[in-house]
Design a protein around this motif. Structure first.
Motif, PDB file in Angstrom:
ATOM      1  N   TYR A  46       0.835  -1.191   0.000  1.00  0.00           N
ATOM      2  CA  TYR A  46       0.000   0.000   0.000  1.00  0.00           C
ATOM      3  C   TYR A  46       0.875   1.247   0.000  1.00  0.00           C
ATOM      4  CZ  TYR A  46      -3.878  -3.044   1.390  1.00  0.00           C
ATOM      5  OH  TYR A  46      -4.826  -4.040   1.443  1.00  0.00           O
ATOM      6  N   ALA A  47       0.476   2.231  -0.762  1.00  0.00           N
ATOM      7  CA  ALA A  47       1.124   3.527  -0.689  1.00  0.00           C
ATOM      8  C   ALA A  47       0.853   4.136   0.684  1.00  0.00           C
ATOM      9  CB  ALA A  47       0.603   4.447  -1.786  1.00  0.00           C
ATOM     10  N   ASP A  48       1.818   4.903   1.200  1.00  0.00           N
ATOM     11  CA  ASP A  48       1.668   5.491   2.526  1.00  0.00           C
ATOM     12  C   ASP A  48       0.408   6.348   2.641  1.00  0.00           C
ATOM     13  OD1 ASP A  48       5.243   6.061   3.045  1.00  0.00           O
ATOM     14  OD2 ASP A  48       3.995   4.305   3.433  1.00  0.00           O
ATOM     15  N   SER A  49       0.024   6.989   1.564  1.00  0.00           N
ATOM     16  CA  SER A  49      -1.107   7.904   1.588  1.00  0.00           C
ATOM     17  C   SER A  49      -2.457   7.208   1.778  1.00  0.00           C
ATOM     18  CB  SER A  49      -1.144   8.735   0.302  1.00  0.00           C
ATOM     19  OG  SER A  49      -1.261   7.903  -0.834  1.00  0.00           O
ATOM     20  N   VAL A  50      -2.513   5.887   1.558  1.00  0.00           N
ATOM     21  CA  VAL A  50      -3.790   5.175   1.655  1.00  0.00           C
ATOM     22  C   VAL A  50      -3.795   4.099   2.732  1.00  0.00           C
ATOM     23  CG1 VAL A  50      -4.185   5.591  -0.798  1.00  0.00           C
ATOM     24  CG2 VAL A  50      -3.270   3.378  -0.050  1.00  0.00           C
ATOM     25  N   LYS A  51      -2.685   3.886   3.425  1.00  0.00           N
ATOM     26  CA  LYS A  51      -2.619   2.864   4.462  1.00  0.00           C
ATOM     27  C   LYS A  51      -3.652   3.134   5.551  1.00  0.00           C
ATOM     28  CE  LYS A  51       2.229   1.446   4.005  1.00  0.00           C
ATOM     29  NZ  LYS A  51       3.560   1.428   4.642  1.00  0.00           N
ATOM     30  N   GLY A  52      -4.369   2.082   5.929  1.00  0.00           N
ATOM     31  CA  GLY A  52      -5.397   2.201   6.940  1.00  0.00           C
ATOM     32  C   GLY A  52      -6.748   2.605   6.399  1.00  0.00           C
ATOM     33  N   ARG A  53      -6.801   3.040   5.134  1.00  0.00           N
ATOM     34  CA  ARG A  53      -8.060   3.474   4.529  1.00  0.00           C
ATOM     35  C   ARG A  53      -8.495   2.572   3.372  1.00  0.00           C
ATOM     36  NH1 ARG A  53      -8.413   8.076   1.966  1.00  0.00           N
ATOM     37  NH2 ARG A  53      -6.205   8.201   1.367  1.00  0.00           N
ATOM     38  N   PHE A  54      -7.535   2.071   2.593  1.00  0.00           N
ATOM     39  CA  PHE A  54      -7.828   1.226   1.432  1.00  0.00           C
ATOM     40  C   PHE A  54      -7.451  -0.221   1.729  1.00  0.00           C
ATOM     41  CE2 PHE A  54      -7.364   4.612  -2.174  1.00  0.00           C
ATOM     42  CZ  PHE A  54      -8.232   5.443  -1.492  1.00  0.00           C
ATOM     43  N   THR A  55      -8.182  -1.168   1.127  1.00  0.00           N
ATOM     44  CA  THR A  55      -7.884  -2.584   1.253  1.00  0.00           C
ATOM     45  C   THR A  55      -7.980  -3.252  -0.116  1.00  0.00           C
ATOM     46  OG1 THR A  55      -8.778  -2.671   3.511  1.00  0.00           O
ATOM     47  CG2 THR A  55      -8.470  -4.759   2.360  1.00  0.00           C
ATOM     48  N   ILE A  56      -6.925  -3.964  -0.523  1.00  0.00           N
ATOM     49  CA  ILE A  56      -6.940  -4.697  -1.778  1.00  0.00           C
ATOM     50  C   ILE A  56      -7.176  -6.178  -1.488  1.00  0.00           C
ATOM     51  CG2 ILE A  56      -4.427  -5.066  -1.825  1.00  0.00           C
ATOM     52  CD1 ILE A  56      -4.593  -4.757  -4.901  1.00  0.00           C
ATOM     53  N   SER A  57      -7.960  -6.838  -2.332  1.00  0.00           N
ATOM     54  CA  SER A  57      -8.242  -8.259  -2.185  1.00  0.00           C
ATOM     55  C   SER A  57      -8.480  -8.866  -3.559  1.00  0.00           C
ATOM     56  CB  SER A  57      -9.451  -8.485  -1.278  1.00  0.00           C
ATOM     57  OG  SER A  57     -10.619  -7.903  -1.829  1.00  0.00           O
ATOM     58  N   ARG A  58      -8.490 -10.207  -3.632  1.00  0.00           N
ATOM     59  CA  ARG A  58      -8.735 -10.863  -4.913  1.00  0.00           C
ATOM     60  C   ARG A  58      -9.516 -12.147  -4.712  1.00  0.00           C
ATOM     61  NH1 ARG A  58      -3.030 -11.842  -7.561  1.00  0.00           N
ATOM     62  NH2 ARG A  58      -4.365 -12.704  -9.221  1.00  0.00           N
ATOM     63  N   ASP A  59     -10.303 -12.487  -5.710  1.00  0.00           N
ATOM     64  CA  ASP A  59     -11.073 -13.719  -5.741  1.00  0.00           C
ATOM     65  C   ASP A  59     -10.634 -14.465  -6.993  1.00  0.00           C
ATOM     66  OD1 ASP A  59     -12.924 -15.777  -5.988  1.00  0.00           O
ATOM     67  OD2 ASP A  59     -14.593 -14.577  -5.264  1.00  0.00           O
ATOM     68  N   ASN A  60      -9.735 -15.434  -6.832  1.00  0.00           N
ATOM     69  CA  ASN A  60      -9.170 -16.125  -7.983  1.00  0.00           C
ATOM     70  C   ASN A  60     -10.213 -16.955  -8.746  1.00  0.00           C
ATOM     71  OD1 ASN A  60      -6.560 -15.127  -7.545  1.00  0.00           O
ATOM     72  ND2 ASN A  60      -6.041 -16.810  -6.156  1.00  0.00           N
ATOM     73  N   ALA A  61     -11.219 -17.452  -8.058  1.00  0.00           N
ATOM     74  CA  ALA A  61     -12.272 -18.216  -8.718  1.00  0.00           C
ATOM     75  C   ALA A  61     -13.037 -17.355  -9.713  1.00  0.00           C
ATOM     76  CB  ALA A  61     -13.225 -18.814  -7.694  1.00  0.00           C
ATOM     77  N   LYS A  62     -13.118 -16.045  -9.432  1.00  0.00           N
ATOM     78  CA  LYS A  62     -13.819 -15.113 -10.303  1.00  0.00           C
ATOM     79  C   LYS A  62     -12.865 -14.287 -11.159  1.00  0.00           C
ATOM     80  CE  LYS A  62     -17.784 -14.532  -7.212  1.00  0.00           C
ATOM     81  NZ  LYS A  62     -18.610 -13.555  -6.448  1.00  0.00           N
ATOM     82  N   ASN A  63     -11.554 -14.513 -10.996  1.00  0.00           N
ATOM     83  CA  ASN A  63     -10.536 -13.734 -11.712  1.00  0.00           C
ATOM     84  C   ASN A  63     -10.771 -12.237 -11.533  1.00  0.00           C
ATOM     85  OD1 ASN A  63      -9.030 -15.935 -12.846  1.00  0.00           O
ATOM     86  ND2 ASN A  63     -10.648 -16.206 -14.363  1.00  0.00           N
TER      87      ASN A  63
END
Length: 123
Positions: A60-77
């Protein structure tokens, strides 16, 4: 080649939330890392967040830490970017990207790009 299609952008008030989605198709076997870049008018494109295949490694970029969350669902690509506590400074075009190695992402040289989706945060 990998095809990436973003969705979920829009207009929100400061303090609000938004979730971006990126659907991947094609030859995704080498897309070991997925991420989100953003570019605001007059500013450099920057890497916002990235995630590996299993989801065990994130950036995460420092400017978004604690506010943004990235995730992925490989079954749905599909890769997601959950954005909370949005600020006016988050206004930008957000691009989904894919790369074989993490350093391709941090160097700003992913192998594939999406078309981008506009996020506008108002006061």
């Amino acid at each position: 080649q990998v095809q990436l299609v973003e969705s979920g952008g829009g207009l929100v008030q400061a303090g609000g939330s938004l979730r971006l989605s990126c659907a991947a198709s094609g030859r995704t076997v080498s897309s070991n890392f997925m991420g989100w870049f953003r570019q605001a008018p007059g500013k450099e494109r920057e890497l916002v967040a990235a995630i590996n295949r299993s989801g065990g490694t994130t950036y995460y970029a420092d400017s978004v830490k604690g506010r943004f969350t990235i995730s992925r669902d490989n079954a749905k690509n599909t890769v997601y970017l959950q954005m909370n506590s949005l600020e006016i400074e988050d206004t930008a075009v957000y691009y989904c990207a894919a790369a074989a190695f993490m350093n391709y992402m941090t160097n700003g040289s992913p192998g594939d790009w999406g078309q981008g989706t506009q996020v506008t945060v108002s006061s």
